[in-house]
Design a protein around this motif. Structure first.
Motif, PDB file in Angstrom:
ATOM      1  N   PHE A 173      -6.432   5.478   0.979  1.00  0.00           N
ATOM      2  CA  PHE A 173      -6.403   5.999  -0.506  1.00  0.00           C
ATOM      3  C   PHE A 173      -7.711   5.252  -1.256  1.00  0.00           C
ATOM      4  O   PHE A 173      -8.024   4.406  -0.780  1.00  0.00           O
ATOM      5  CB  PHE A 173      -5.001   5.734  -1.012  1.00  0.00           C
ATOM      6  N   LEU A 174      -7.981   6.104  -2.388  1.00  0.00           N
ATOM      7  CA  LEU A 174      -9.016   5.392  -3.137  1.00  0.00           C
ATOM      8  C   LEU A 174      -8.481   4.091  -3.954  1.00  0.00           C
ATOM      9  O   LEU A 174      -7.368   4.224  -4.559  1.00  0.00           O
ATOM     10  CB  LEU A 174      -9.245   6.559  -4.322  1.00  0.00           C
ATOM     11  N   SER A 175      -9.290   3.214  -3.494  1.00  0.00           N
ATOM     12  CA  SER A 175      -8.572   1.868  -4.254  1.00  0.00           C
ATOM     13  C   SER A 175      -8.544   1.588  -5.489  1.00  0.00           C
ATOM     14  O   SER A 175      -7.654   0.977  -5.794  1.00  0.00           O
ATOM     15  CB  SER A 175      -9.794   0.875  -3.650  1.00  0.00           C
ATOM     16  N   GLU A 176      -9.275   2.435  -6.330  1.00  0.00           N
ATOM     17  CA  GLU A 176      -9.331   2.072  -7.695  1.00  0.00           C
ATOM     18  C   GLU A 176      -7.935   2.927  -8.486  1.00  0.00           C
ATOM     19  O   GLU A 176      -7.841   2.995  -9.853  1.00  0.00           O
ATOM     20  CB  GLU A 176     -10.524   2.479  -8.725  1.00  0.00           C
ATOM     21  N   GLU A 177      -7.530   3.936  -7.776  1.00  0.00           N
ATOM     22  CA  GLU A 177      -6.595   5.095  -8.335  1.00  0.00           C
ATOM     23  C   GLU A 177      -5.219   4.785  -7.950  1.00  0.00           C
ATOM     24  O   GLU A 177      -4.561   5.495  -8.661  1.00  0.00           O
ATOM     25  CB  GLU A 177      -7.227   6.379  -7.966  1.00  0.00           C
ATOM     26  N   PHE A 178      -4.729   4.096  -7.130  1.00  0.00           N
ATOM     27  CA  PHE A 178      -3.415   4.141  -6.599  1.00  0.00           C
ATOM     28  C   PHE A 178      -2.947   2.919  -6.795  1.00  0.00           C
ATOM     29  O   PHE A 178      -2.924   2.112  -5.617  1.00  0.00           O
ATOM     30  CB  PHE A 178      -3.427   4.880  -5.532  1.00  0.00           C
ATOM     31  N   PRO A 179      -1.957   2.369  -7.582  1.00  0.00           N
ATOM     32  CA  PRO A 179      -1.144   1.158  -7.545  1.00  0.00           C
ATOM     33  C   PRO A 179      -0.214   1.323  -6.422  1.00  0.00           C
ATOM     34  O   PRO A 179       0.215   2.466  -6.079  1.00  0.00           O
ATOM     35  CB  PRO A 179      -0.567   1.201  -8.848  1.00  0.00           C
ATOM     36  N   HIS A 180       0.048   0.318  -5.820  1.00  0.00           N
ATOM     37  CA  HIS A 180       1.099   0.382  -4.595  1.00  0.00           C
ATOM     38  C   HIS A 180       1.673  -0.721  -4.560  1.00  0.00           C
ATOM     39  O   HIS A 180       1.311  -2.106  -5.193  1.00  0.00           O
ATOM     40  CB  HIS A 180       0.327   0.731  -3.252  1.00  0.00           C
ATOM     41  N   GLU A 181       2.738  -1.000  -3.549  1.00  0.00           N
ATOM     42  CA  GLU A 181       3.548  -2.375  -3.584  1.00  0.00           C
ATOM     43  C   GLU A 181       4.237  -2.279  -2.111  1.00  0.00           C
ATOM     44  O   GLU A 181       4.391  -1.075  -1.565  1.00  0.00           O
ATOM     45  CB  GLU A 181       4.590  -2.627  -4.583  1.00  0.00           C
ATOM     46  N   VAL A 182       4.393  -3.505  -1.454  1.00  0.00           N
ATOM     47  CA  VAL A 182       5.229  -3.537  -0.335  1.00  0.00           C
ATOM     48  C   VAL A 182       6.683  -3.956  -0.820  1.00  0.00           C
ATOM     49  O   VAL A 182       6.876  -5.087  -1.165  1.00  0.00           O
ATOM     50  CB  VAL A 182       4.414  -4.463   0.513  1.00  0.00           C
ATOM     51  N   LEU A 183       7.608  -3.475  -0.343  1.00  0.00           N
ATOM     52  CA  LEU A 183       9.027  -3.672  -0.543  1.00  0.00           C
ATOM     53  C   LEU A 183       9.339  -4.981   0.346  1.00  0.00           C
ATOM     54  O   LEU A 183       8.884  -5.031   1.362  1.00  0.00           O
ATOM     55  CB  LEU A 183      10.129  -2.497  -0.572  1.00  0.00           C
ATOM     56  N   PRO A 184      10.318  -5.705   0.133  1.00  0.00           N
ATOM     57  CA  PRO A 184      10.629  -6.916   1.003  1.00  0.00           C
ATOM     58  C   PRO A 184      11.220  -6.246   2.027  1.00  0.00           C
ATOM     59  O   PRO A 184      11.832  -5.597   2.419  1.00  0.00           O
ATOM     60  CB  PRO A 184      12.027  -7.398   0.421  1.00  0.00           C
ATOM     61  N   THR A 185      10.597  -6.990   3.294  1.00  0.00           N
ATOM     62  CA  THR A 185      11.193  -6.807   4.681  1.00  0.00           C
ATOM     63  C   THR A 185      12.111  -7.520   5.118  1.00  0.00           C
ATOM     64  O   THR A 185      12.243  -8.598   4.727  1.00  0.00           O
ATOM     65  CB  THR A 185       9.862  -6.974   5.466  1.00  0.00           C
ATOM     66  N   LEU A 186      12.836  -7.035   6.037  1.00  0.00           N
ATOM     67  CA  LEU A 186      14.067  -7.688   6.515  1.00  0.00           C
ATOM     68  C   LEU A 186      13.771  -8.151   8.074  1.00  0.00           C
ATOM     69  O   LEU A 186      14.623  -9.072   8.536  1.00  0.00           O
ATOM     70  CB  LEU A 186      15.098  -7.060   6.558  1.00  0.00           C
ATOM     71  N   THR A 187      12.678  -8.205   8.373  1.00  0.00           N
ATOM     72  CA  THR A 187      12.069  -8.560   9.707  1.00  0.00           C
ATOM     73  C   THR A 187      10.747  -8.915   9.810  1.00  0.00           C
ATOM     74  O   THR A 187      10.044  -8.172   8.809  1.00  0.00           O
ATOM     75  CB  THR A 187      12.481  -7.650  11.058  1.00  0.00           C
ATOM     76  N   ASP A 188      10.075  -9.562  11.084  1.00  0.00           N
ATOM     77  CA  ASP A 188       8.765  -9.718  11.040  1.00  0.00           C
ATOM     78  C   ASP A 188       7.998  -8.393  10.786  1.00  0.00           C
ATOM     79  O   ASP A 188       8.137  -7.266  11.543  1.00  0.00           O
ATOM     80  CB  ASP A 188       8.081 -10.365  12.151  1.00  0.00           C
ATOM     81  N   ARG A 189       7.043  -8.208  10.015  1.00  0.00           N
ATOM     82  CA  ARG A 189       6.257  -7.030   9.658  1.00  0.00           C
ATOM     83  C   ARG A 189       4.682  -7.295   9.848  1.00  0.00           C
ATOM     84  O   ARG A 189       3.989  -8.249   9.332  1.00  0.00           O
ATOM     85  CB  ARG A 189       6.633  -6.433   8.241  1.00  0.00           C
ATOM     86  N   TYR A 190       4.127  -6.383  10.906  1.00  0.00           N
ATOM     87  CA  TYR A 190       2.580  -6.563  11.039  1.00  0.00           C
ATOM     88  C   TYR A 190       1.698  -5.450  10.407  1.00  0.00           C
ATOM     89  O   TYR A 190       2.257  -4.127  11.132  1.00  0.00           O
ATOM     90  CB  TYR A 190       2.443  -6.833  12.457  1.00  0.00           C
ATOM     91  N   SER A 191       0.775  -5.455  10.104  1.00  0.00           N
ATOM     92  CA  SER A 191      -0.077  -4.370   9.572  1.00  0.00           C
ATOM     93  C   SER A 191      -1.506  -4.861   9.502  1.00  0.00           C
ATOM     94  O   SER A 191      -1.862  -6.121   9.972  1.00  0.00           O
ATOM     95  CB  SER A 191       0.278  -3.903   8.295  1.00  0.00           C
TER      96      SER A 191
END
Length: 210
Positions: A173-191
């Motif tokens: 996505f276009l970096s300047e145009e879309f606010p975003h968040e990561v919700l709390p994870t309940l296990t180890d999450r890799y990206s």
């Protein structure tokens, strides 16, 4: 889907709506190599992530709680990832004339309970990140594991998209145009999170400066 078909789809959706989400987009062999590498890296290779860049960098755990390790070409998996990202960069420049100049990316490890509050990856006129790329390295992810990525329209608190961090899913996505968040994870999450940048060099500074 071939790489050319995938890159065409990404370019078309970025042109039409500024974002795309494609499941099973990352080549399987590449995804397996990256997923294996991120889990085998020594803990000391990771550092607590912060917000802001260079002199403005801060660690504020009420906003962001994950650990990152920058990716370079010193490993086979890193080389393969950067080669794939370079192919995407060239395709987007040919199709959309974005002038993408360089790419930076890191592994992200969210431990149980970790999150990242709503934020933008770049602010208009203040940074040179143009396009954000995220891919997920979590086989067998379930709805009960949490950790979804929420993407918002500008000036709205209602999510436009909710993305599960499933193995091989690609988000661009276009970096300047879309606010975003990561919700709390309940296990180890890799990206992997990465950014294509433009060149803002002038007579007084050379870009990119790391």
């Amino acid at each position: 889907m071939s790489a050319s078909e995938l890159f065409d789809r990404i370019a078309n959706e970025i042109y039409q709506q500024g974002f795309c989400v494609i499941r099973n987009a990352l080549p399987e062999a590449l995804g397996v190599a990256l997923a294996s590498e991120v889990r085998s890296l020594p803990e000391e290779n990771f550092s607590r992530a912060g917000i802001g860049r260079q002199a403005d960098h801060q660690n504020i755990e009420t906003i962001r709680r994950d650990e990152i390790c920058w990716i370079d070409n010193t490993t086979a998996a890193g080389q393969a990832w950067l080669l794939w990202a370079d192919g995407l960069q060239q395709a987007l420049n040919r199709r959309l004339f974005l002038g993408l100049f360089s790419f930076e990316s890191h592994y992200a490890h969210y431990h149980p309970g970790d999150f990242y509050k709503v934020h933008l990856d770049a602010f208009r006129g203040q940074q040179n990140r143009v396009l954000t790329v995220v891919t997920y390295l979590n086989p067998d992810w379930t709805d009960a594991d949490g950790g979804e990525l929420l993407i918002y329209p500008e000036k709205s608190n209602q999510p436009l998209l909710t993305v599960k961090p499933e193995f091989g899913t690609l988000v661009v996505f276009l970096s300047e145009e879309f606010p975003h968040e990561v919700l709390p994870t309940l296990t180890d999450r890799y990206s992997i999170a990465g950014w294509y940048r433009i060149n803002t060099s002038d007579s007084n500074r050379v870009d990119p400066a790391f």
